[in-house]
Enzyme design. Sequence first.
Site, PDB file in Angstrom:
ATOM      1  CG  HIS A   1       1.464 -37.530 -20.856  1.00  0.00           C
ATOM      2  ND1 HIS A   1       1.740 -38.581 -20.022  1.00  0.00           N
ATOM      3  CD2 HIS A   1       2.310 -37.666 -21.913  1.00  0.00           C
ATOM      4  CE1 HIS A   1       2.714 -39.322 -20.538  1.00  0.00           C
ATOM      5  NE2 HIS A   1       3.071 -38.798 -21.680  1.00  0.00           N
TER       6      HIS A   1
ATOM      7  CD  GLU B   1      12.183 -35.028 -24.729  1.00  0.00           C
ATOM      8  OE1 GLU B   1      12.933 -35.954 -24.372  1.00  0.00           O
ATOM      9  OE2 GLU B   1      11.152 -35.198 -25.393  1.00  0.00           O
TER      10      GLU B   1
END
Lengths: 366, 403
Positions: A165, A96
């Site tokens: 999440h 990322e």
Amino acid sequence: MAAAAGALRRLVRCGPQQGLGRRLQLRSGIHGSAPAAVQVTVRDALNQALDEELERDERVFLLGEEVAQYDGAYKISRGLWKKYGDKRIIDTPISEMGFTGIAVGAAMAGLRPICEFMTFNFSMQAIDQVINSAGKTLYMSAGMVPVPVVFRGPNGASAGVGAQHSQCFAAWYGHCPGLKVVSPWSSEDAKGLLKASVRDDNPVVMLENELMYGVPFEMSEEVQSKDFLVPIGKAKIERQGTHVTLVSHSRSVGHCLEAAAVLVKEGVECEVINLRTIRPMDVESIEASVVKTNHLITVEGGWPQFGVGAEICARIMEGPAFNYLDAPAVRLTGADVPMPYAKILEENCLPQVKDIIFAVKKVLNI
Amino acid sequence: MRKMLLAALSRVLQGPAAAAAARPGAVSEVSRVVVASRNYADFASEATFDIKKCDLHRLEEGPPVTAVLTREEGLHYYRTMQTIRRMELKSDQLYKQKIIRGFCHLYDGQEACCVGLEAAINPTDHLITAYRAHGYAYTRGTAVREILAELTGRKGGCAKGKGGSMHMYAHNFYGGNGIVGAQVPLGAGIALACKYFGKDEICLTLYGDGAANQGQIFETYNMAALWKLPCIFICENNRYGMGTSVERAAASTDYYKRGDYIPGIRVDGMDILCVREATKFAAEHCRSGKGPMLMELQTYRYHGHSMSDPGISYRTREEIQEVRSKSDPITLLKDRMVNNSLSSVEELKEIDVEVRKEIEEAAQFATTDPEPPLEELGNHIYKNEPPFEVRGPSQWIKYKSVG
């Protein structure tokens, strides 16, 4: 007979929650039933927007994990790699910080990248690149280096995915000058905002919602057009009302409309505002509504402290609408805990329709 | 007698050149004027020098071990390095007078790196570095006065005083970046754009020995190699990451090997010809589509990490003095030129005088130019946006924002 069967099939396929949403859409009469209107899911609306913008401008490209050959982790980019190939649709390794920086650098050098985060939880690993490299560079360079990049992906709670999440990043990114932050609810929002974001010369964070991807909405012919854009920075009144203003963004907008549909039977008319943009926030629309209804409730999925609702309340206090409030403004938010897994716990960690109805009655003292 | 005559002639011929040198990007014009005057027989037009062989990683062949330096090039490199040297020393002065604030990371000692790199690439190539960036701001085309005025926070600064020391930008120069290592993925992204646009341009992506241990750099190595991005990763190893020596920070101090599958070369960063030849070699590699390359430039900074670091708690004065006397990049070039008749002590002294004057004038500008107007505070939040309001410290203080 065939029409009824068709309607039944659509309801069954969509699932009860989504079918309800669709019926509300039709009942609300905002969109009406234009002759060439179609039902389009949020997923397909995003896919269309990506396709149209890739076709329109060669500098636009998409990168992220699984966006190409897997057709997208949530199938948002389905078919695009087949159509546009390796140059325009790029699968990245699980890096990322690296690929976000690469997207920002590419934007600085004249391309118009769309950087997908599989979920915004993973953007935390790359948040320095989003804020320090993308958000601040135009300012630090006194206008010399624009950064036309779009960061997009699902944000906030999903279903049973656990604490790591499920975080909502609207407040985190909304905090930062230099960024624009948008949060679509409907298919029209998704398509129009994504197109507007790609065409915007600034870094835009687009916070989608995984649970909305499969939800169909009616899209008028105008919305289907390749040039349909939703302006960034303008909220939409989804439902006119007179007694209380419900301000929301993303999935919670649907809950507000459901609550409004229940409350109308008791003679309470809710005005439901869909923020559409977190930053720059359309405070004027909220103020105008509060001046009319005298009551304000904000509804969001994110945590309460320093959140979107907190900002709205602070701004209302500072502006003309404060004098029109007949009761303190109220915030409905995610519960102030990391998201638990068990269904009953998870459900109770997000504002539900019953919570909105309860809050409306509290605020109106009924 | 002859020497006096030549000195006089040299002064006359360099007259207009001194004025030209005050403008950004004018250094080449100076050189052109000098070329016209080099017809007198005392100076050679070029000379060939032996340069140190580079250590190689995953390469069969490296850059050449000799380099040709023309008189024109030599004078240009000398002037440029001297300008940067004096500019950094002036910044030191202004910082101690508290006219420059905040962070100030000086580049004196490392001049051969930025001047050597620039000599090997085109203005259409791209470059990005970290915060020790004043030298690069200059070689990439920013005038000294605009650099100094940015440091003093004035409206005549290259970023209108809004960036400061670590955030100077120019055409194809993307800063000036404050977050250690963050510029490396950015550089690979710029290289991706180079490849995407297909214009045969490359990106030089610089970082220090301290940054070399950042995870995002390894993520970037991977993607650059995977996608064959035209990116030269350049580690400016000045032996210390702030106060931590390379031995105390890295399990492997062979920074040119840290790219693993990426071919690398280790270069004498104090020798401008070595830097130039190595960069030409690496640029050729990238332009030919072979993918990225890694260069480690072994260099040295005379100042501490920043102006708040005296730079002697983690290294000895003797070490600094030794580098100064044996490896100073400007002295090395000067000796080469004088000993090979490319120039004379007097001619180079002339350049020193001109440079000092230029820096004084730039400093004068930087200390007298006004600060940016308060209205500037709200500007440059968004690009191509109709004017809007930006909030100040309270709800009653508003600024107009234009892009």
